[in-house]
Every structure is written in structure tokens, then in C-alpha cells.
Design a protein around this motif. Structure first.
Motif, PDB file in Angstrom:
ATOM      1  N   ARG A 140      21.557  16.104  -7.083  1.00 11.16           N
ATOM      2  CA  ARG A 140      21.076  17.607  -7.231  1.00 11.16           C
ATOM      3  C   ARG A 140      19.819  18.116  -7.894  1.00 11.16           C
ATOM      4  N   HIS A 141      19.244  17.006  -8.820  1.00 14.97           N
ATOM      5  CA  HIS A 141      18.272  17.222  -9.679  1.00 14.97           C
ATOM      6  C   HIS A 141      16.984  16.555  -8.738  1.00 14.97           C
ATOM      7  N   SER A 142      15.607  16.797  -9.359  1.00 13.13           N
ATOM      8  CA  SER A 142      14.573  16.066  -8.898  1.00 13.13           C
ATOM      9  C   SER A 142      14.418  14.606  -9.588  1.00 13.13           C
ATOM     10  N   LEU A 143      14.062  13.881  -8.745  1.00 16.57           N
ATOM     11  CA  LEU A 143      13.998  12.468  -9.342  1.00 16.57           C
ATOM     12  C   LEU A 143      12.680  12.104  -9.640  1.00 16.57           C
ATOM     13  N   GLU A 193       0.903  -1.085   0.108  1.00 16.33           N
ATOM     14  CA  GLU A 193      -0.054   0.347  -0.031  1.00 16.33           C
ATOM     15  C   GLU A 193       0.890   1.298   0.104  1.00 16.33           C
ATOM     16  N   SER A 194       2.006   1.162   0.710  1.00 21.23           N
ATOM     17  CA  SER A 194       2.926   2.411   0.700  1.00 21.23           C
ATOM     18  C   SER A 194       3.662   2.608  -0.444  1.00 21.23           C
ATOM     19  N   CYS A 195       3.751   1.363  -1.276  1.00 14.99           N
ATOM     20  CA  CYS A 195       4.629   1.548  -2.654  1.00 14.99           C
ATOM     21  C   CYS A 195       3.668   2.218  -3.615  1.00 14.99           C
ATOM     22  N   ALA A 196       2.529   1.879  -3.553  1.00 22.61           N
ATOM     23  CA  ALA A 196       1.142   2.257  -4.443  1.00 22.61           C
ATOM     24  C   ALA A 196       1.209   3.916  -4.249  1.00 22.61           C
ATOM     25  N   LYS A 197       1.660   4.414  -3.040  1.00 27.21           N
ATOM     26  CA  LYS A 197       1.293   5.792  -2.897  1.00 27.21           C
ATOM     27  C   LYS A 197       2.718   6.588  -2.900  1.00 27.21           C
ATOM     28  N   LEU A 198       3.629   6.017  -3.636  1.00 22.69           N
ATOM     29  CA  LEU A 198       4.698   6.744  -3.508  1.00 22.69           C
ATOM     30  C   LEU A 198       4.686   7.773  -4.703  1.00 22.69           C
ATOM     31  N   PRO A 199       5.329   8.986  -4.090  1.00 23.69           N
ATOM     32  CA  PRO A 199       5.236  10.425  -4.969  1.00 23.69           C
ATOM     33  C   PRO A 199       5.817  10.226  -6.321  1.00 23.69           C
ATOM     34  N   LYS A 200       5.316  10.666  -7.431  1.00 25.23           N
ATOM     35  CA  LYS A 200       5.789  10.544  -8.518  1.00 25.23           C
ATOM     36  C   LYS A 200       7.206  11.527  -8.949  1.00 25.23           C
ATOM     37  N   THR A 201       7.405  12.457  -8.289  1.00 24.79           N
ATOM     38  CA  THR A 201       8.699  13.000  -8.264  1.00 24.79           C
ATOM     39  C   THR A 201       8.902  13.485  -6.960  1.00 24.79           C
ATOM     40  N   LYS A 202      10.456  13.502  -6.541  1.00 28.94           N
ATOM     41  CA  LYS A 202      10.952  13.834  -5.166  1.00 28.94           C
ATOM     42  C   LYS A 202      12.294  14.344  -5.452  1.00 28.94           C
ATOM     43  N   LYS A 203      12.729  15.111  -4.315  1.00 34.24           N
ATOM     44  CA  LYS A 203      14.039  15.269  -4.284  1.00 34.24           C
ATOM     45  C   LYS A 203      14.735  14.282  -3.037  1.00 34.24           C
ATOM     46  N   ARG A 256      20.091  11.600 -16.797  1.00 30.01           N
ATOM     47  CA  ARG A 256      20.015  10.409 -17.293  1.00 30.01           C
ATOM     48  C   ARG A 256      20.739   9.404 -17.064  1.00 30.01           C
ATOM     49  N   TYR A 257      21.409   9.724 -15.662  1.00 26.83           N
ATOM     50  CA  TYR A 257      22.429   8.391 -15.282  1.00 26.83           C
ATOM     51  C   TYR A 257      22.192   7.891 -13.818  1.00 26.83           C
ATOM     52  N   PHE A 258      21.548   8.785 -13.071  1.00 29.66           N
ATOM     53  CA  PHE A 258      21.377   8.531 -11.792  1.00 29.66           C
ATOM     54  C   PHE A 258      19.890   7.704 -11.500  1.00 29.66           C
ATOM     55  N   ALA A 259      20.143   6.773 -10.714  1.00 30.44           N
ATOM     56  CA  ALA A 259      18.731   5.712 -10.248  1.00 30.44           C
ATOM     57  C   ALA A 259      18.832   5.333  -8.842  1.00 30.44           C
ATOM     58  N   LEU A 260      17.936   5.408  -8.278  1.00 31.60           N
ATOM     59  CA  LEU A 260      17.606   4.806  -7.002  1.00 31.60           C
ATOM     60  C   LEU A 260      16.516   3.862  -6.779  1.00 31.60           C
ATOM     61  N   ASP A 261      16.570   2.535  -6.031  1.00 35.60           N
ATOM     62  CA  ASP A 261      15.624   1.870  -5.880  1.00 35.60           C
ATOM     63  C   ASP A 261      14.637   2.443  -4.660  1.00 35.60           C
ATOM     64  N   VAL A 262      13.441   1.791  -4.442  1.00 33.75           N
ATOM     65  CA  VAL A 262      12.610   2.402  -3.592  1.00 33.75           C
ATOM     66  C   VAL A 262      13.146   2.305  -2.125  1.00 33.75           C
ATOM     67  N   GLN A 263      13.769   1.365  -1.673  1.00 30.93           N
ATOM     68  CA  GLN A 263      14.228   1.450  -0.483  1.00 30.93           C
ATOM     69  C   GLN A 263      15.417   2.684   0.152  1.00 30.93           C
ATOM     70  N   CYS A 264      16.227   2.626  -0.875  1.00 35.96           N
ATOM     71  CA  CYS A 264      17.264   3.697  -0.706  1.00 35.96           C
ATOM     72  C   CYS A 264      16.523   5.084  -0.931  1.00 35.96           C
ATOM     73  N   TYR A 313      13.646   5.372  -9.096  1.00 35.04           N
ATOM     74  CA  TYR A 313      13.634   7.068  -8.880  1.00 35.04           C
ATOM     75  C   TYR A 313      14.755   7.430  -9.681  1.00 35.04           C
ATOM     76  N   TRP A 314      14.530   7.960 -10.851  1.00 35.43           N
ATOM     77  CA  TRP A 314      15.679   8.261 -11.769  1.00 35.43           C
ATOM     78  C   TRP A 314      15.653   9.535 -12.253  1.00 35.43           C
ATOM     79  N   CYS A 315      17.023  10.306 -12.579  1.00 34.22           N
ATOM     80  CA  CYS A 315      16.938  11.619 -12.810  1.00 34.22           C
ATOM     81  C   CYS A 315      16.813  11.867 -14.768  1.00 34.22           C
ATOM     82  N   GLU A 316      15.794  12.529 -15.003  1.00 39.06           N
ATOM     83  CA  GLU A 316      15.467  12.757 -16.358  1.00 39.06           C
ATOM     84  C   GLU A 316      16.583  14.127 -16.769  1.00 39.06           C
ATOM     85  N   THR A 317      17.240  14.815 -15.995  1.00 39.84           N
ATOM     86  CA  THR A 317      18.070  15.837 -16.454  1.00 39.84           C
ATOM     87  C   THR A 317      19.345  15.117 -16.916  1.00 39.84           C
TER      88      THR A 317
END
Length: 830
Positions: free
Chosen positions: A610-613, A595-605, A644-652, A638-642
Motif C-alpha cells: 500500500r505504500h511507495s517502495l 543496462e535496465s537495472c541501472a535505469k531502475l526508478p528510485k521509487t515506485k508503487k 520498514r518490513y516489506f521488501a521485494l527483489d528486482v525480478q518480483c 525495493y523496500w518500504c520506508e513507512t
């Protein structure tokens, strides 16, 4: 004039409107309205209007008159008629001893006036012939020199003479060069109103001729004249300009009442003011360098090789994407030539040590005595060389009250701002009692920065902190001590401190425009919550709305909330086991979400970037590597569209930069740096980013912080709990799965009901963030096979290189033996 680097002409000015000119030992003083008509020492034409001259009593006879334009000519220019080398300004009448008088390449004449000369090619241009465009107030279009000496009639004074005419390409108007300097307004003794310079037929008098009211001779109104619109007073140009007739007042203070002659704001000027600032720089002739008011990347400057922050110039063309030719604003606007007190005999020319000119060899700086690949000023006659940083006479730093002066000697010293000791040329405060000295590079630290991990701007400050009298604090970016008697970045509102280098690291700086940033606005971690839409909802027992059916962006089918307990199922978002309901599931396929993963925000810092993910989901055949824990994952990212190389999994992505963990009693701070002093206490890894304790020496990495506190293992009936201390006092600790020894200081999973300890890697598996399916299993197999093949290729390549090296050594030994035998044979048989 020709192409001139921005930054002036290299002549010393001061607030008293004085100018130290190369042609004269005394300063030349500005005068706004010269009326005597003495010849200019630069162009040899009569001087009227704005000018410079010497007022010393010893120079009373000559006075060294100069037009304002002639006195302020740049020392060095690039001219389109001679693009290979720069041209240097000199005086044909005195000049330099090593330069002979030469003929102008345009007018083909010898004249005793200022000229631009190339020392390598004997190319010479008189200053009047070097002008590319001439602006005059009494004509609407710019005038261009014809570059040829001819006999012509001037359309302004009406006189016939020989010379280089200035021609208007739009209306065939041409004039003498000297006629361009007639003052716009003058006062004559015999008339009470100012006379205005005009040409073409008089508007108020249609007759073909008028009489000059000074000499009483006819005036041809089709040429230029001086005229009073109130009294219909007319005068010849030469009569009005005669020193006997001009009144001794400042014409710049005259009140111009005629609306036709009133100066108004030109729309073209406003258009130019709004255009982007560009510099056509000699280091990058292909494209102009564009001004950027707030550069944040810290790329090295092509001029001084120091990091670029704040106002700068760079190339924005796509073909120069990699280099960009970054310059500090001050480095890009350096004058192309200047006179320096360390070498007053000749002008110094700016060049680049890395490319420079083919005929100029790399030379040692006369101040620091070192070879540096940076812009330098050079004298072609004496081989005198000085780096641009060493050429600075005074340096203004915004964070210090007094100007700084280079010592002009390379020494070992400790910078009072960054606290680092190294060898260089220190910049010392001009107030000797202050005793403040810094590196040249430290003078360019911006006064304010914005870092990702703090919501307010940080201010550059040095000396002891006002509100904290103790000697040291901790940088909240690298979690190392900050010596407060040196410089640092500080937020007085939140007591946030950071090292200079940590705050200036581009990975920590936020990618925003500081000029548009509002200091009071808070940086929200969650920017957008629109990751799903509610299709059905009910009111719970506590009165809150609960979504029982949703449309999630990551899945093509609707998801329903369920309370059924599942075994051995993983969430498709965080790829962790689903232990307790409720959760969302797809009734049509094998797709599950906490339920918490379904409600994850679409973008975040996130504090690591340094950029929004942006939240995104992986296809079953795709995966990514998390930049925090470095584990493969095929769940949400969560990845950086600016970039385009930085990515995080949900846990991190859910881990903040300041946390309290049940595995440690003190607060932990996220530390990012290349030179970390210790490994993770829980697994012995040495990652780039790690959480450190400021009280003790404890440190833990992202991978261990993100370990689930409770998990399952295969068919074991109980949950395994993450444990942080040994389960008993025995000296031997083993994993009950792999039966290998465990480090008692490392974290482990433990089932207290069964007394069953195990390594985290044994419980979670080699790929804990991977949800296995048909396609994902195949993808993992391909990845592993590719890695094994690459490792084998690397190993085989090393073996081949070793064999070749051994063969070369054997061959060399044989050659040495044969060579020794030959020498011995020559000695024994001479």
C-alpha cells in the motif's frame, strides 16, 4: 458541567423543539423567552429567558417549568469530586423509590431540587453545586462555585442572602446562582425600546444614584440594572422582571442597534474551531482520544469490536503505540447515560464489559441473550444490560435510502450486503416491503475506498450491476467470483469489481486521505527516475542519447557501458546472469549492472503493498528475504520506508498485477488472500500471493513467474530455455543433473541442442538470487549455520518436552495404583 462523554444527555429531542424529560410523562416544549418567573423544577430558581415547559391542558396549573440548561442536563456525569463512580441525575422531590433524600456534599443542605447521586457511596451533589464553571453574558470571566454555603452580598443584585456564591477568581465578582439567568434584553410595558442588562456604574451618568422609572425608587448604579441607552431609562432588576411590567413579546426577535451590545464573532471561538477534536474518554483516562477523519487500518473498535474505517478516535501518544484505543466516532461519542424504551424505569449507564467497574459483574444482554466483550448500557438497580449495538433504535446507512431498525432478536440470517450467513441481530429496513437487512458491522462500510491496484476510487454498491446483466463477475483483488446481487466495490469507469472484504483489507487499501484525492489523477507506477547521473553520453546511430559513463547511487565508483561478452557473471542489481551486452561495469572493482537495472526508478508503487517502495542496495555482507517469492537475495531491493518490513527483489518488483505469460494461453490476475483454493501448478507451492486464471484452474506463484526465460549452467556451452510442456511423449521424465524424476506438469529448463532437461532448482541453484563473493559467502555460511542450530534447538526442545510428559504420565500411573491399593485395603480390612 463536569466531565461528560460527548454525545448528549440521552434525552429524546425532535425537530419541533420538544424534549422528553425523565421528570414528566408529557414532552416539554421549548420557549425562547419565558417572562413569568415561575420556579424551575430543576434548580427551584425563577425561570426567565430560554426554557422548557409542558403545554398539555392537564398540566395547566404546574406546567413543569425548566431553565433550558436544567432541562438539558446530562443524565450521567463524571465529577472530579467523586471520580470513582459516575453520578446519576434524579429529582429529590420524587426521585427513585430506592433512593432516599440525602445531603449535598458541597453545601451540606437538604434541598428539593435535582441532584447528582452515586448509588454505591451515597454521594450527593445538587445541580447548582455540581457546576464547575458558569458562563454569564454580562461578565467577561467564567464564574466558579465556592462549594460552601455562606452569607454574602451579591455583586449583581446587591441583596444579602445565604447560599453558594459563584466567584470570579480574576476580579472578585460573585453573584447568586439565580442572578446568572437574568435575560440579556427585555421589553417593558411603560417603555418603547428594549432594556439591556448592565452592571457597574452607568457610563453616561456619573451620579451615584438614579431613579427606577417603574417604581420611582432609587437605583444603586454600582449593581446590576436594566437600561435603555437611547432614552436613559433605568429600572431595577426585579421591577423590570415583574410579570406585570414585562411586555408579551419575544425578546429574541428584538433588533439590537447598540454597537456595544451587538454580538460579534469571537476570535477565541474561531481558534477552538481550528483546534484538533479531542475526547477525554472513560476507557482511556491517561490521554485524550484524537479525531481522525479517515481511518484506514481496520483495527477493532474498543466499543463495538467491529473494524474501524472512516471517522474515528484514537490515542496518538507514543506510550500507547500498540493499543491506540481505536473507536468509531459514533462509539466514542456515545452518551454516558440514557433512557431506553426497553427499560423506561431507570437510566442506563455506559460501561465497558472488559474492564467495567469492579462491583459490576459481566451480564447477558437482554436483547441478543449473549455475553459479549463490548460496551454495554446497564441499570444498577435491576441488573438490566444491553449491548450498544443492540441499544440502537434506528441505524442510518449511507448506501440505503431508508433507516434500519434492529429486530432485537438473535437469529440465523443472510446479510443482504455481504451475502454471509451467520447468527446475530439483523438490522431490518423500516420499510417492510423493502425486505433489506444487514449485519451491524456492514453498516459501517465506507461509501468510497481507494485500493492500491486501481487508479480510481471504488464506490460501494449493491443490487445488479447496471452495465452487466450476467449473474457473476470476478473480484480483481482475489480473482474469485463476485455475486453481483450482493454488495461490492465497483469502478464504473474501468469496470473494476472487488469483494467488500478484499477492498477493505488494509494490505489492499492505499494509505491516502480520500478527502484530498482527486478522482481524475492517475496513479503513476514510477514516481522518481533519479537513480543515476549521466557523466558522459554519445549520440547513437538512431539519434538518441546513450549514457556511456554514469554515477549510480549504489556504487562508489563510476560505471562504464561495455559491449564485451562475459561468462558466469551476475548483475549486482537483479542478481541474474549477464547473457548479452551492453551492460555497465566498474573498471576498478568487480561490480556489474544490466543496462535496465541501472535505469531502475528510485521509487515506485507495487500492487503487493500500500505504500511507495524505495530502491536500495545491499552491502556485500547483508541480505534480505523477498516478500513475493520468499527467496534470499543480496542484490537491489525495493523496500518500504513507512512500515520498514516489506521488501521485494528486482525480478518480483517488475511483475505487474495483470500479465500474459508464455507459459499459459489466458490472462493471469494477481490474487492475494489467506484462503487460496489451489497450489501453484508449476511447482506445487502454496504462497500468500498467486496469479490465477479466470478461465481455467491454472495458478502460478511469483517465484515461477520471475524465473528467467534463458539462463546458463556452469560450463555448459548452450543456454537453457524455460519450458512449459514435456519435451516428448514418454511416460518417464528425469532431471539430467540430479537424476531424479520430474513432474511433467511442472516447468523445467531444457537445452534442445543437447536434449538436456533439468529442474529449475538444479540449474539456478539453491540460492538463485545470491551473488557469491568472499563476504557474501561468509554471510551465507553464518545464516545457514544459525538456521541449523535453531532447528537443532527446536528438535531438542521437543524431545525434552516429550520426556517430561512421559515422566508425568508414569508418575500419575503410580499414584493411581497406590490410591487403588489403599481403597482396596480399606474395603478388605474395615
Amino acid at each position: 458541567m463536569a466531565n461528560l462523554r460527548q454525545g448528549g444527555h440521552g434525552l429524546a429531542k425532535n425537530p419541533q423543539n420538544k424534549l422528553q424529560h425523565f421528570s414528566h410523562p408529557h414532552p416539554l416544549v421549548f420557549k425562547g423567552d419565558e417572562r413569568m418567573g415561575h420556579p424551575c423544577f430543576g434548580c427551584r430558581e425563577p425561570v426567565f429567558g430560554p426554557s422548557y415547559s409542558c403545554i398539555e391542558t392537564t398540566c395547566r396549573e404546574r406546567k413543569f417549568y425548566h431553565h433550558k440548561l436544567c432541562a438539558e442536563l446530562p443524565i450521567v456525569i463524571d465529577h472530579p469530586l467523586h471520580p470513582v463512580h459516575p453520578l446519576i441525575l434524579f429529582d429529590e422531590s420524587t426521585g427513585y423509590l430506592e433512593k432516599e433524600n440525602s445531603k449535598c456534599k458541597v453545601c451540606k443542605e437538604f434541598r428539593w431540587e435535582y441532584s447528582y447521586c452515586c448509588y454505591h457511596c451515597d454521594f450527593n451533589l445538587h445541580i447548582k453545586c455540581a457546576v464547575l464553571k458558569l458562563e454569564v453574558k454580562f461578565h467577561d470571566h467564567p464564574l466558579t462555585p465556592l462549594c460552601k454555603s455562606i452569607t454574602f452580598i451579591c455583586d449583581f443584585c446587591g441583596k444579602k442572602g445565604e447560599g453558594v456564591p459563584n466567584l470570579c477568581s480574576s476580579c472578585s465578582f460573585w453573584i447568586h446562582n439565580r442572578c446568572a439567568y437574568f435575560p440579556h434584553t427585555i421589553m417593558v410595558v411603560c417603555h418603547k425600546h428594549p432594556l439591556h442588562l448592565t452592571h457597574s456604574s452607568l457610563e453616561l451618568h456619573q451620579s451615584n444614584s438614579q431613579f427606577c422609572q417603574i417604581c420611582n425608587k432609587k437605583v444603586d448604579t454600582s449593581y446590576g440594572l436594566y437600561y435603555c441607552f437611547e432614552c436613559e431609562f433605568v429600572a431595577h432588576l426585579d421591577c423590570a422582571m415583574n410579570s406585570k411590567n414585562t411586555e408579551d413579546i419575544n425578546s429574541q426577535e428584538l433588533i439590537v442597534e447598540d454597537p456595544k451590545l451587538d454580538d460579534s464573532v469571537d476570535s477565541t471561538t474561531l481558534e477552538v474551531a481550528h483546534k484538533r477534536m479531542e475526547v477525554q474518554h472513560f476507557s482511556h483516562p491517561d490521554h485524550p482520544l484524537v479525531f481522525n477523519g479517515n481511518e484506514k487500518t481496520g483495527h477493532p473498535c474498543y466499543g463495538c469490536r467491529e473494524p474501524v474505517f472512516g471517522p474515528s478516535y484514537s490515542c496518538i501518544e507514543s506510550r500507547c503505540k500498540e493499543l491506540k484505543f481505536y473507536h468509531h466516532q459514533s462509539c466514542a461519542e456515545l452518551p454516558l447515560g440514557l433512557y431506553h424504551p426497553l427499560h423506561p424505569a431507570h437510566p442506563l449507564i455506559l460501561f465497558d464489559e472488559t474492564t467495567c467497574y469492579l462491583e459490576k459483574e459481566n451480564s447477558k444482554c437482554e436483547v441478543c441473550k449473549e455475553f459479549c466483550w463490548e460496551y454495554s448500557y446497564c441499570c444498577y438497580s435491576c441488573d438490566f444490560n444491553i449491548h450498544i449495538k443492540c441499544a440502537i433504535l434506528q441505524l442510518e446507512a449511507k448506501f440505503h435510502d431508508h433507516p434500519l431498525t434492529p429486530i432485537c432478536k438473535s437469529i440465523m440470517f443472510t446479510c443482504n450486503l455481504c451475502g454471509k450467513e451467520d447468527k446475530g441481530v439483523p438490522n431490518l429496513c423500516s420499510l417492510i416491503s423493502c425486505g433489506f437487512w444487514i449485519h451491524n458491522r456492514c453498516a459501517y462500510f465506507p461509501c468510497k475506498v481507494k485500493v492500491v491496484r486501481h487508479k480510481h476510487l471504488l464506490d460501494l454498491t449493491y443490487s445488479s450491476l447496471k452495465h452487466h446483466q450476467f449473474d457473476s463477475r470476478f473480484c480483481q483483488l482475489c480473482v474469485k467470483k463476485v455475486e453481483t446481487h450482493y454488495g461490492r466495490y465497483y469502478c464504473s469507469k474501468c469496470d473494476f469489481v472487488a469483494h467488500l472484504d478484499c477492498a477493505m483489507d488494509f494490505r489492499n487499501r492505499e494509505d491516502i486521505n480520500l478527502l484530498e484525492f482527486k478522482d481524475e489523477e492517475e496513479l503513476n507506477e514510477f514516481v522518481d527516475l533519479a537513480s543515476f547521473k549521466v557523466k558522459k553520453s554519445i549520440v547513437g546511430e538512431d539519434g538518441t542519447q546513450q549514457a556511456i559513463e554514469i554515477i549510480h547511487f549504489s556504487h562508489e565508483h563510476d560505471l562504464q557501458l561495455t559491449y564485451k561478452v562475459l561468462n558466469d557473471e551476475k548483475c549486482d542489481g537483479c542478481v541474474q546472469a549477464i547473457l548479452l551486452p551492453p551492460f555497465y561495469r566498474c573498471v576498478e572493482c568487480h561490480f556489474f549492472l544490466h543496462e535496465s537495472c541501472a535505469k531502475l526508478p528510485k521509487t515506485k508503487k507495487h500492487p503487493l503493498h500500500r505504500h511507495s517502495l524505495t530502491l536500495d542496495s545491499m552491502k556485500p555482507s547483508e541480505y534480505f528475504i523477498c516478500d513475493a517469492c520468499h527467496c534470499r537475495c543480496n542484490g537491489f531491493t525495493y523496500w518500504c520506508e513507512t512500515c520498514r518490513y516489506f521488501a521485494l527483489d528486482v525480478q518480483c518488483s517488475l511483475v505487474s498485477d495483470i500479465l500474459t505469460h508464455p507459459g499459459h494461453k489466458h490472462r493471469l490476475l494477481l490474487s492475494s488472500g489467506n484462503d487460496l483454493p489451489q497450489n501453484c501448478n508449476c511447482c506445487d507451492s502454496r504462497p500468500y500471493s498467486i496469479f490465477r486464471c479466470t478461465t481455467c484452474e491454472f495458478a502460478v506463484d511469483f517465484k515461477c513467474v520471475a524465473l528467467p526465460h534463458s539462463t546458463r549452467y556452469e560450463q555448459h556451452e548452450h543456454n537453457f530455455i524455460l519450458s512449459y510442456t514435456p519435451e516428448d511423449d514418454s511416460d518417464e521424465y528425469y532431471c539430467d543433473i540430479c537424476e531424479e524424476e520430474r513432474n511433467p506438469k511442472h516447468w523445467f529448463y531444457y537445452c534442445a541442442d543437447c536434449n538436456y532437461p533439468a529442474h529449475p532448482k538444479c540449474i539456478l541453484g539453491k540460492y538463485p538470487n545470491w551473488k557469491f563473493g568472499v563476504l557474501s559467502l561468509y554471510k551465507l555460511f553464518v545464516v545457514l549455520m544459525t538456521e541449523s542450530l535453531l532447528k537443532e534447538m527446536i528438535r531438542q526442545n521437543k524431545v525434552d518436552k516429550r520426556k517430561k510428559r512421559e515422566e508425568r504420565e508414569k508418575k500419575k500411573k503410580k499414584e493411581n495404583i497406590l490410591r487403588s491399593g489403599t481403597k482396596l485395603q480399606k474395603i478388605t480390612n474395615p
